[in-house]
Design a protein around this motif. Structure first.
Motif, PDB file in Angstrom:
ATOM      1  N   VAL A 179     -11.480  -2.012  -7.620  1.00  0.00           N
ATOM      2  CA  VAL A 179     -12.103  -2.976  -8.528  1.00  0.00           C
ATOM      3  C   VAL A 179     -12.642  -4.131  -7.683  1.00  0.00           C
ATOM      4  CG1 VAL A 179     -10.640  -2.369 -10.491  1.00  0.00           C
ATOM      5  CG2 VAL A 179      -9.881  -4.139  -8.909  1.00  0.00           C
ATOM      6  N   PRO A 180     -13.441  -5.028  -8.257  1.00  0.00           N
ATOM      7  CA  PRO A 180     -13.984  -6.149  -7.475  1.00  0.00           C
ATOM      8  C   PRO A 180     -12.895  -7.010  -6.857  1.00  0.00           C
ATOM      9  CG  PRO A 180     -15.158  -5.928  -9.559  1.00  0.00           C
ATOM     10  CD  PRO A 180     -13.995  -4.988  -9.632  1.00  0.00           C
ATOM     11  N   ASP A 181     -13.202  -7.585  -5.697  1.00  0.00           N
ATOM     12  CA  ASP A 181     -12.240  -8.424  -4.990  1.00  0.00           C
ATOM     13  C   ASP A 181     -11.839  -9.655  -5.786  1.00  0.00           C
ATOM     14  OD1 ASP A 181     -12.504  -6.619  -2.987  1.00  0.00           O
ATOM     15  OD2 ASP A 181     -13.514  -7.948  -1.569  1.00  0.00           O
ATOM     16  N   THR A 182     -12.628 -10.018  -6.764  1.00  0.00           N
ATOM     17  CA  THR A 182     -12.289 -11.187  -7.579  1.00  0.00           C
ATOM     18  C   THR A 182     -10.988 -10.988  -8.337  1.00  0.00           C
ATOM     19  OG1 THR A 182     -13.748 -10.253  -9.256  1.00  0.00           O
ATOM     20  CG2 THR A 182     -14.625 -12.041  -7.898  1.00  0.00           C
ATOM     21  N   VAL A 183     -10.567  -9.765  -8.508  1.00  0.00           N
ATOM     22  CA  VAL A 183      -9.337  -9.471  -9.224  1.00  0.00           C
ATOM     23  C   VAL A 183      -8.117  -9.943  -8.439  1.00  0.00           C
ATOM     24  CG1 VAL A 183      -7.897  -7.581 -10.058  1.00  0.00           C
ATOM     25  CG2 VAL A 183     -10.330  -7.561 -10.507  1.00  0.00           C
ATOM     26  N   GLY A 184      -8.192  -9.949  -7.124  1.00  0.00           N
ATOM     27  CA  GLY A 184      -7.052 -10.349  -6.303  1.00  0.00           C
ATOM     28  C   GLY A 184      -7.309 -10.079  -4.839  1.00  0.00           C
ATOM     29  N   GLN A 185      -6.233  -9.877  -4.078  1.00  0.00           N
ATOM     30  CA  GLN A 185      -6.372  -9.600  -2.649  1.00  0.00           C
ATOM     31  C   GLN A 185      -6.525  -8.101  -2.421  1.00  0.00           C
ATOM     32  OE1 GLN A 185      -2.956  -9.957   0.020  1.00  0.00           O
ATOM     33  NE2 GLN A 185      -4.250 -10.999   1.520  1.00  0.00           N
ATOM     34  N   PRO A 186      -7.596  -7.678  -1.762  1.00  0.00           N
ATOM     35  CA  PRO A 186      -7.765  -6.263  -1.451  1.00  0.00           C
ATOM     36  C   PRO A 186      -6.980  -5.892  -0.193  1.00  0.00           C
ATOM     37  CG  PRO A 186      -9.641  -7.493  -0.656  1.00  0.00           C
ATOM     38  CD  PRO A 186      -8.734  -8.499  -1.349  1.00  0.00           C
ATOM     39  N   GLY A 187      -7.046  -4.628   0.196  1.00  0.00           N
ATOM     40  CA  GLY A 187      -6.436  -4.195   1.442  1.00  0.00           C
ATOM     41  C   GLY A 187      -5.044  -3.617   1.305  1.00  0.00           C
ATOM     42  N   TRP A 188      -4.528  -3.512   0.078  1.00  0.00           N
ATOM     43  CA  TRP A 188      -3.193  -2.960  -0.129  1.00  0.00           C
ATOM     44  C   TRP A 188      -3.281  -1.454  -0.322  1.00  0.00           C
ATOM     45  CZ3 TRP A 188       1.277  -5.588   0.536  1.00  0.00           C
ATOM     46  CH2 TRP A 188       1.181  -6.985   0.620  1.00  0.00           C
ATOM     47  N   ARG A 189      -2.361  -0.714   0.344  1.00  0.00           N
ATOM     48  CA  ARG A 189      -2.431   0.751   0.317  1.00  0.00           C
ATOM     49  C   ARG A 189      -1.042   1.376   0.101  1.00  0.00           C
ATOM     50  NH1 ARG A 189      -6.902   2.845   2.853  1.00  0.00           N
ATOM     51  NH2 ARG A 189      -6.348   4.744   1.702  1.00  0.00           N
ATOM     52  N   PHE A 190      -1.072   2.603  -0.340  1.00  0.00           N
ATOM     53  CA  PHE A 190       0.118   3.452  -0.470  1.00  0.00           C
ATOM     54  C   PHE A 190       0.391   4.111   0.871  1.00  0.00           C
ATOM     55  CE2 PHE A 190       1.169   8.040  -1.042  1.00  0.00           C
ATOM     56  CZ  PHE A 190       2.469   7.917  -1.501  1.00  0.00           C
ATOM     57  N   CYS A 191       1.653   4.094   1.304  1.00  0.00           N
ATOM     58  CA  CYS A 191       2.053   4.806   2.521  1.00  0.00           C
ATOM     59  C   CYS A 191       2.649   6.150   2.124  1.00  0.00           C
ATOM     60  CB  CYS A 191       3.080   3.991   3.309  1.00  0.00           C
ATOM     61  SG  CYS A 191       3.775   4.888   4.738  1.00  0.00           S
ATOM     62  N   ASP A 192       2.067   7.233   2.640  1.00  0.00           N
ATOM     63  CA  ASP A 192       2.537   8.563   2.242  1.00  0.00           C
ATOM     64  C   ASP A 192       3.764   9.025   3.017  1.00  0.00           C
ATOM     65  OD1 ASP A 192       1.405   9.114   4.696  1.00  0.00           O
ATOM     66  OD2 ASP A 192       0.120  10.745   3.982  1.00  0.00           O
ATOM     67  N   GLN A 193       4.315   8.151   3.850  1.00  0.00           N
ATOM     68  CA  GLN A 193       5.551   8.487   4.560  1.00  0.00           C
ATOM     69  C   GLN A 193       6.783   7.923   3.842  1.00  0.00           C
ATOM     70  OE1 GLN A 193       4.070   8.585   9.191  1.00  0.00           O
ATOM     71  NE2 GLN A 193       4.612   6.600   8.323  1.00  0.00           N
ATOM     72  N   CYS A 194       6.691   6.641   3.420  1.00  0.00           N
ATOM     73  CA  CYS A 194       7.834   6.010   2.755  1.00  0.00           C
ATOM     74  C   CYS A 194       7.608   5.795   1.270  1.00  0.00           C
ATOM     75  CB  CYS A 194       8.144   4.673   3.410  1.00  0.00           C
ATOM     76  SG  CYS A 194       6.855   3.410   3.197  1.00  0.00           S
ATOM     77  N   PHE A 195       6.356   5.975   0.798  1.00  0.00           N
ATOM     78  CA  PHE A 195       5.938   5.789  -0.591  1.00  0.00           C
ATOM     79  C   PHE A 195       5.897   4.312  -0.997  1.00  0.00           C
ATOM     80  CE2 PHE A 195       6.182  10.033  -2.954  1.00  0.00           C
ATOM     81  CZ  PHE A 195       5.816  10.736  -1.822  1.00  0.00           C
ATOM     82  N   GLY A 196       5.955   3.411  -0.028  1.00  0.00           N
ATOM     83  CA  GLY A 196       5.884   1.991  -0.324  1.00  0.00           C
ATOM     84  C   GLY A 196       4.455   1.475  -0.335  1.00  0.00           C
ATOM     85  N   MET A 197       4.311   0.230  -0.768  1.00  0.00           N
ATOM     86  CA  MET A 197       3.025  -0.475  -0.756  1.00  0.00           C
ATOM     87  C   MET A 197       2.990  -1.386   0.471  1.00  0.00           C
ATOM     88  SD  MET A 197       0.110  -1.206  -2.291  1.00  0.00           S
ATOM     89  CE  MET A 197       0.286  -0.676  -4.008  1.00  0.00           C
ATOM     90  N   PHE A 198       1.909  -1.309   1.256  1.00  0.00           N
ATOM     91  CA  PHE A 198       1.814  -2.166   2.432  1.00  0.00           C
ATOM     92  C   PHE A 198       0.398  -2.709   2.580  1.00  0.00           C
ATOM     93  CE2 PHE A 198      -0.020   1.611   4.214  1.00  0.00           C
ATOM     94  CZ  PHE A 198      -0.780   1.223   5.314  1.00  0.00           C
ATOM     95  N   PHE A 199       0.291  -3.811   3.340  1.00  0.00           N
ATOM     96  CA  PHE A 199      -1.012  -4.442   3.552  1.00  0.00           C
ATOM     97  C   PHE A 199      -1.707  -3.805   4.745  1.00  0.00           C
ATOM     98  CE2 PHE A 199      -3.757  -7.949   5.125  1.00  0.00           C
ATOM     99  CZ  PHE A 199      -4.601  -7.996   4.029  1.00  0.00           C
ATOM    100  N   ASN A 200      -2.901  -3.300   4.487  1.00  0.00           N
ATOM    101  CA  ASN A 200      -3.668  -2.559   5.493  1.00  0.00           C
ATOM    102  C   ASN A 200      -4.946  -3.308   5.883  1.00  0.00           C
ATOM    103  OD1 ASN A 200      -3.896  -0.138   7.077  1.00  0.00           O
ATOM    104  ND2 ASN A 200      -5.525   0.561   5.713  1.00  0.00           N
TER     105      ASN A 200
END
Length: 262
Positions: free
Chosen positions: A71-92
């Motif tokens: 979605v547009p960056d105006t919604v919040g901070q972009p760059g967050w991703r799913f890690c397929d090793q631990c299933f956590g959310m991390f900043f990329n």
């Protein structure tokens, strides 16, 4: 939310949280709080809940979070991703830094590009979520005395100016009941409530025919849940049965409802 994001807004006459409201609860469900590490992880995969830095798999508690993506960056901070090793959310957001993964080494990004809302009214979602500068993951910082377990060692360390607000529904509580209909055409009837709306569930069933020499009959398939979180379905059977078990795995929350007939 930064002025830079606001200037790049969808519509200049809307406040950032009003812009965000367009995407609320239409993001990816299945994200949950882990009460062992206090991190955010994806719980919408059958048979696995990732790797927790506190040991074993993550343990889901609390709300079902719906995270906006692509979605547009105006919604919040972009760059967050799913890690397929631990299933956590991390900043990329830095190509040279991938944080520390509890599964070993660095996080590995897969899937959607998440945009997380921050510094908005509490009505947008649950506040208190922060970036950890040790593991680069997202964790709940709502208790001043508990910082969870960080894969880099010790507790998480909140850094950065943003306080993230994650949109959510209530605590998940799916349930099902079943009954056998034997008048004319035979079938197992399934009723369910409390599922995440407008999502798939995985139905798995097994029943034993009344003839003890007949093997168990199994079914496995996906079923769409309606907008009220309700389930109704029928599994046709060829003969009378002496036992049946049906489970419904909710991809939207990671919870499973089970019912039996003897």
């Amino acid at each position: 939310m930064s002025e830079e994001f606001y200037r790049k807004g969808i519509a200049s006459d809307l406040q950032p949280w009003q812009q965000y409201g367009r995407f609320r609860l239409i993001g990816q469900p299945g994200w949950r709080f882990c009460d062992k590490c206090w991190g955010l992880f994806f719980n919408g995969t059958l048979y696995t809940s990732g790797r927790c830095p506190a040991g074993g798999a993550h343990d889901a508690h609390g709300f079902v979070f719906y995270l906006p993506h692509d979605v547009p960056d105006t919604v919040g901070q972009p760059g967050w991703r799913f890690c397929d090793q631990c299933f956590g959310m991390f900043f990329n957001g830095d190509p040279n830094i991938k944080g520390r993964c509890p599964a070993g080494g660095k996080h590995h990004a897969q899937g959607f590009q998440f945009v997380l809302p921050h510094d908005v009214p509490d009505t947008v979602g649950q506040p208190g979520w922060r970036f950890c500068d040790k593991c680069w993951g997202l964790f709940f910082n709502g208790d001043p005395n508990i910082k969870g377990r960080c894969p880099a060692g010790g507790g998480h360390d909140a850094q950065g100016g943003f306080v993230f607000y994650l949109p959510h529904r209530g605590f998940p509580n799916p349930s099902i009941r079943i009954r056998v209909i034997a008048n004319g055409q035979r079938f197992i009837e399934i009723y369910g409530v409390g599922f995440e709306p407008d999502q798939f569930v995985l139905i798995e069933s097994g029943h034993y025919p009344s003839d003890w020499f007949q093997p168990i009959v199994r079914h496995s398939y996906n079923k769409w849940i309606d907008s009220e979180g309700r389930l109704f379905d029928r599994i046709y059977i060829e003969s009378d049965i002496r036992y049946a078990r049906v489970s419904a795995f909710d991809y939207g929350s990671g919870e499973t409802a089970v019912a039996e007939i003897r």
